[in-house]
Design an enzyme around this catalytic site. Structure first.
Site, PDB file in Angstrom:
ATOM      1  CD  GLU A 110      -2.891  -1.183   2.279  1.00  0.00           C
ATOM      2  OE1 GLU A 110      -3.825  -1.382   2.468  1.00  0.00           O
ATOM      3  OE2 GLU A 110      -2.376  -1.099   3.507  1.00  0.00           O
ATOM      4  CD  GLU A 130      -3.256  -6.244   4.609  1.00  0.00           C
ATOM      5  OE1 GLU A 130      -2.800  -5.218   4.287  1.00  0.00           O
ATOM      6  OE2 GLU A 130      -2.617  -7.008   2.978  1.00  0.00           O
TER       7      GLU A 130
END
Length: 259
Positions: A110, A130
């Protein structure tokens, strides 16, 4: 030891996340990164930043789970600019190059896609794992389907699988793949090229792109023509705009002053 090392050369700032063993980011590191990128954003002498990781194995694996186990809250105060100091930095109107020197997963990926240009070493690997720990890659869920084909982005988010640099390049997530020993040389070469360019134009480009991301084409064009985008207005009234026209007429290279 400061987990963030910086190197400044002229108008270029290199920011290195150097937090052994894996360059994971805890709350304190995120706050330091935010302060570094805020200073970069607001320093009129700086024009381009390079973000990379220390060592040869990891760019960044994202959130420091060991720190979380010791009490760092995943929803804690990441400091100005959000996680890693870059993801939510307002009005970041200068080019940022990510030089991905190894594993970039979770929040590390990210962070990389918060940059404008991504260079990657040929051994770099990526993932959004995640899903496997029962949480959401929130920034990637917002950004990734806008950067690569929707169905590919959703597969990566929903499965958490690893993918190599060749696949990242195939989907347009990475600009260039380089041998590890050439990565930083290329990042600096590109940074010097950008640093020699017109900073007010870069700022206008970045603001227009941000505005257009969630707007209809005509809405953004209307805001430009109605003088509602500050960087565009500053450019149109600048010495640099006149310099560009003069340099073209005089058949010489322009000298950009950023004003």
């Amino acid at each position: 030891m400061n987990p963030i090392k910086t190197r400044r050369e002229g108008a270029i700032l290199e920011v290195k996340l150097d937090r052994p063993k894996a360059n994971a980011i805890d709350l304190e590191t995120s706050k330091i990164m935010g302060d570094v990128f805020l200073e970069f954003r607001d320093d009129p002498e700086l024009r381009v930043a390079i973000l990379t990781g220390g060592g040869e194995k990891f760019f960044c694996p994202g959130w420091d789970l060991k720190a979380a186990a010791d009490g760092d809250a995943v929803d804690g105060d990441y400091g100005v600019g959000g996680f890693g100091g870059l993801q939510e930095m307002r009005d970041m109107n200068k080019p940022v190059i990510a030089a991905v020197n190894g594993i970039a997963c979770g929040g590390g990926l990210e962070l990389a896609i918060s940059a404008d240009i991504i260079l990657a070493a040929e051994h770099a690997t990526f993932a959004l794992p995640e899903i496997r720990s029962g949480t959401v890659a929130d920034a990637a869920s917002v950004k990734l389907p806008k950067r690569i084909p929707y169905h590919i982005a959703m597969e990566l988010l929903l499965t958490g699988r690893w993918f190599d640099v060749q696949e990242a390049n195939r989907w347009g997530l990475v600009n260039e793949i380089l041998p590890a020993d050439q990565l930083m040389d290329r990042a600096w070469e590109l940074a010097r090229l950008l640093a020699s360019g017109p900073p007010l134009v870069y700022a206008a480009i970045k603001e227009v792109v941000r505005d257009a991301e969630d707007s209809k084409f005509q809405d953004t064009m209307n805001r430009i023509t109605k003088s509602q985008l500050p960087t565009v207005e500053k450019l149109y009234r600048s010495e640099d705009q006149l310099e560009g026209a003069r340099a073209f007429a005089e058949k010489r290279d322009p000298v950009w002053k950023g004003k």
